[in-house]
Motif scaffolding. Sequence first.
Motif, PDB file in Angstrom:
ATOM      1  N   GLY A   1      14.779   1.500 -15.950  1.00 47.63           N
ATOM      2  CA  GLY A   1      13.968   2.705 -16.054  1.00 47.63           C
ATOM      3  C   GLY A   1      12.793   2.736 -15.092  1.00 47.63           C
ATOM      4  O   GLY A   1      12.486   1.760 -14.402  1.00 47.63           O
ATOM      5  N   LEU A   2      12.156   3.896 -15.081  1.00 48.12           N
ATOM      6  CA  LEU A   2      11.077   4.179 -14.136  1.00 48.12           C
ATOM      7  C   LEU A   2       9.889   3.236 -14.294  1.00 48.12           C
ATOM      8  O   LEU A   2       9.424   2.654 -13.312  1.00 48.12           O
ATOM      9  CB  LEU A   2      10.627   5.631 -14.281  1.00 48.12           C
ATOM     10  CG  LEU A   2       9.443   6.070 -13.427  1.00 48.12           C
ATOM     11  CD1 LEU A   2       9.746   5.905 -11.950  1.00 48.12           C
ATOM     12  CD2 LEU A   2       9.093   7.521 -13.740  1.00 48.12           C
ATOM     13  N   GLN A   3       9.393   3.070 -15.502  1.00 51.90           N
ATOM     14  CA  GLN A   3       8.188   2.250 -15.687  1.00 51.90           C
ATOM     15  C   GLN A   3       8.425   0.799 -15.285  1.00 51.90           C
ATOM     16  O   GLN A   3       7.584   0.185 -14.631  1.00 51.90           O
ATOM     17  CB  GLN A   3       7.679   2.343 -17.130  1.00 51.90           C
ATOM     18  CG  GLN A   3       7.131   3.702 -17.488  1.00 51.90           C
ATOM     19  CD  GLN A   3       6.059   4.193 -16.515  1.00 51.90           C
ATOM     20  OE1 GLN A   3       5.269   3.423 -15.958  1.00 51.90           O
ATOM     21  NE2 GLN A   3       6.023   5.490 -16.290  1.00 51.90           N
ATOM     22  N   SER A   4       9.568   0.251 -15.677  1.00 48.58           N
ATOM     23  CA  SER A   4       9.882  -1.128 -15.297  1.00 48.58           C
ATOM     24  C   SER A   4      10.009  -1.261 -13.787  1.00 48.58           C
ATOM     25  O   SER A   4       9.600  -2.265 -13.201  1.00 48.58           O
ATOM     26  CB  SER A   4      11.193  -1.569 -15.958  1.00 48.58           C
ATOM     27  OG  SER A   4      11.041  -1.616 -17.348  1.00 48.58           O
ATOM     28  N   THR A   5      10.562  -0.243 -13.159  1.00 50.09           N
ATOM     29  CA  THR A   5      10.706  -0.249 -11.707  1.00 50.09           C
ATOM     30  C   THR A   5       9.345  -0.246 -11.030  1.00 50.09           C
ATOM     31  O   THR A   5       9.113  -1.001 -10.088  1.00 50.09           O
ATOM     32  CB  THR A   5      11.545   0.961 -11.249  1.00 50.09           C
ATOM     33  OG1 THR A   5      12.836   0.879 -11.870  1.00 50.09           O
ATOM     34  CG2 THR A   5      11.693   0.984  -9.736  1.00 50.09           C
ATOM     35  N   ILE A   6       8.446   0.586 -11.517  1.00 45.61           N
ATOM     36  CA  ILE A   6       7.105   0.657 -10.932  1.00 45.61           C
ATOM     37  C   ILE A   6       6.384  -0.682 -11.071  1.00 45.61           C
ATOM     38  O   ILE A   6       5.713  -1.132 -10.136  1.00 45.61           O
ATOM     39  CB  ILE A   6       6.298   1.818 -11.541  1.00 45.61           C
ATOM     40  CG1 ILE A   6       6.869   3.150 -11.036  1.00 45.61           C
ATOM     41  CG2 ILE A   6       4.812   1.697 -11.195  1.00 45.61           C
ATOM     42  CD1 ILE A   6       6.263   4.384 -11.691  1.00 45.61           C
ATOM     43  N   VAL A   7       6.544  -1.333 -12.203  1.00 44.53           N
ATOM     44  CA  VAL A   7       5.904  -2.637 -12.404  1.00 44.53           C
ATOM     45  C   VAL A   7       6.369  -3.615 -11.328  1.00 44.53           C
ATOM     46  O   VAL A   7       5.554  -4.287 -10.690  1.00 44.53           O
ATOM     47  CB  VAL A   7       6.190  -3.184 -13.823  1.00 44.53           C
ATOM     48  CG1 VAL A   7       5.806  -4.658 -13.934  1.00 44.53           C
ATOM     49  CG2 VAL A   7       5.449  -2.363 -14.864  1.00 44.53           C
TER      50      VAL A   7
ATOM     51  N   ALA B   1       0.834  -1.206   0.000  1.00 48.44           N
ATOM     52  CA  ALA B   1       0.000   0.000   0.000  1.00 48.44           C
ATOM     53  C   ALA B   1       0.868   1.256   0.000  1.00 48.44           C
ATOM     54  O   ALA B   1       0.587   2.212  -0.740  1.00 48.44           O
ATOM     55  CB  ALA B   1      -0.942  -0.007   1.206  1.00 48.44           C
ATOM     56  N   LEU B   2       1.911   1.265   0.802  1.00 53.51           N
ATOM     57  CA  LEU B   2       2.824   2.418   0.813  1.00 53.51           C
ATOM     58  C   LEU B   2       3.541   2.566  -0.526  1.00 53.51           C
ATOM     59  O   LEU B   2       3.710   3.681  -1.030  1.00 53.51           O
ATOM     60  CB  LEU B   2       3.842   2.280   1.945  1.00 53.51           C
ATOM     61  CG  LEU B   2       3.303   2.493   3.349  1.00 53.51           C
ATOM     62  CD1 LEU B   2       4.334   2.089   4.397  1.00 53.51           C
ATOM     63  CD2 LEU B   2       2.864   3.937   3.549  1.00 53.51           C
ATOM     64  N   HIS B   3       3.926   1.458  -1.113  1.00 55.32           N
ATOM     65  CA  HIS B   3       4.608   1.527  -2.404  1.00 55.32           C
ATOM     66  C   HIS B   3       3.670   1.976  -3.519  1.00 55.32           C
ATOM     67  O   HIS B   3       4.132   2.564  -4.501  1.00 55.32           O
ATOM     68  CB  HIS B   3       5.302   0.200  -2.718  1.00 55.32           C
ATOM     69  CG  HIS B   3       6.624   0.079  -2.031  1.00 55.32           C
ATOM     70  ND1 HIS B   3       6.727  -0.254  -0.698  1.00 55.32           N
ATOM     71  CD2 HIS B   3       7.884   0.305  -2.464  1.00 55.32           C
ATOM     72  CE1 HIS B   3       8.005  -0.245  -0.357  1.00 55.32           C
ATOM     73  NE2 HIS B   3       8.720   0.094  -1.408  1.00 55.32           N
ATOM     74  N   ARG B   4       2.399   1.729  -3.378  1.00 55.46           N
ATOM     75  CA  ARG B   4       1.444   2.276  -4.360  1.00 55.46           C
ATOM     76  C   ARG B   4       1.457   3.803  -4.318  1.00 55.46           C
ATOM     77  O   ARG B   4       1.399   4.462  -5.352  1.00 55.46           O
ATOM     78  CB  ARG B   4       0.043   1.739  -4.098  1.00 55.46           C
ATOM     79  CG  ARG B   4      -0.123   0.295  -4.525  1.00 55.46           C
ATOM     80  CD  ARG B   4      -1.542  -0.204  -4.335  1.00 55.46           C
ATOM     81  NE  ARG B   4      -1.643  -1.568  -4.809  1.00 55.46           N
ATOM     82  CZ  ARG B   4      -2.173  -2.562  -4.113  1.00 55.46           C
ATOM     83  NH1 ARG B   4      -2.687  -2.350  -2.909  1.00 55.46           N
ATOM     84  NH2 ARG B   4      -2.212  -3.778  -4.615  1.00 55.46           N
ATOM     85  N   LEU B   5       1.542   4.363  -3.114  1.00 55.26           N
ATOM     86  CA  LEU B   5       1.647   5.822  -2.985  1.00 55.26           C
ATOM     87  C   LEU B   5       2.964   6.328  -3.553  1.00 55.26           C
ATOM     88  O   LEU B   5       2.999   7.370  -4.217  1.00 55.26           O
ATOM     89  CB  LEU B   5       1.519   6.234  -1.515  1.00 55.26           C
ATOM     90  CG  LEU B   5       0.164   6.051  -0.878  1.00 55.26           C
ATOM     91  CD1 LEU B   5       0.233   6.381   0.612  1.00 55.26           C
ATOM     92  CD2 LEU B   5      -0.872   6.919  -1.566  1.00 55.26           C
ATOM     93  N   VAL B   6       4.035   5.605  -3.302  1.00 53.94           N
ATOM     94  CA  VAL B   6       5.334   5.995  -3.844  1.00 53.94           C
ATOM     95  C   VAL B   6       5.298   5.945  -5.374  1.00 53.94           C
ATOM     96  O   VAL B   6       5.832   6.838  -6.044  1.00 53.94           O
ATOM     97  CB  VAL B   6       6.461   5.095  -3.289  1.00 53.94           C
ATOM     98  CG1 VAL B   6       7.770   5.317  -4.038  1.00 53.94           C
ATOM     99  CG2 VAL B   6       6.648   5.342  -1.803  1.00 53.94           C
ATOM    100  N   ALA B   7       4.655   4.928  -5.927  1.00 52.53           N
ATOM    101  CA  ALA B   7       4.544   4.824  -7.387  1.00 52.53           C
ATOM    102  C   ALA B   7       3.815   6.044  -7.959  1.00 52.53           C
ATOM    103  O   ALA B   7       4.216   6.587  -8.996  1.00 52.53           O
ATOM    104  CB  ALA B   7       3.830   3.531  -7.776  1.00 52.53           C
TER     105      ALA B   7
END
Length: 110
Positions: A61-67, A13-19
Amino acid sequence: MPTHADLDARSLALHRLVAERLRQDPAAFEHALDTLARWRQSADARVQPYLAAWEAIMAKGLQSTIVVMLEESERAAALRQASPFAGLLSHAERFAALKAWRQEHPHASA
């Protein structure tokens, strides 16, 4: 008392906010890269494999990291325990998110 699964869910849940923060402010990704570089120099040997994994993930990159950050897998849950995204949420944002999570998951905060 929260279970390990509860703690993993809270971390997600916290990482969703970070994303969301990263999507709104891609420059924050640089902050996380700086944190990772600092940690790589001083972290305990037991943490180094997780940091090495983050380094490889973030190099894509950013998008791959968020995934990966939001992945609901054992691997991602383990990685989130050594997350270089600490500090991207303010104390107030983190406190509010944790408070909301406890209200939504009362069984986990006993």
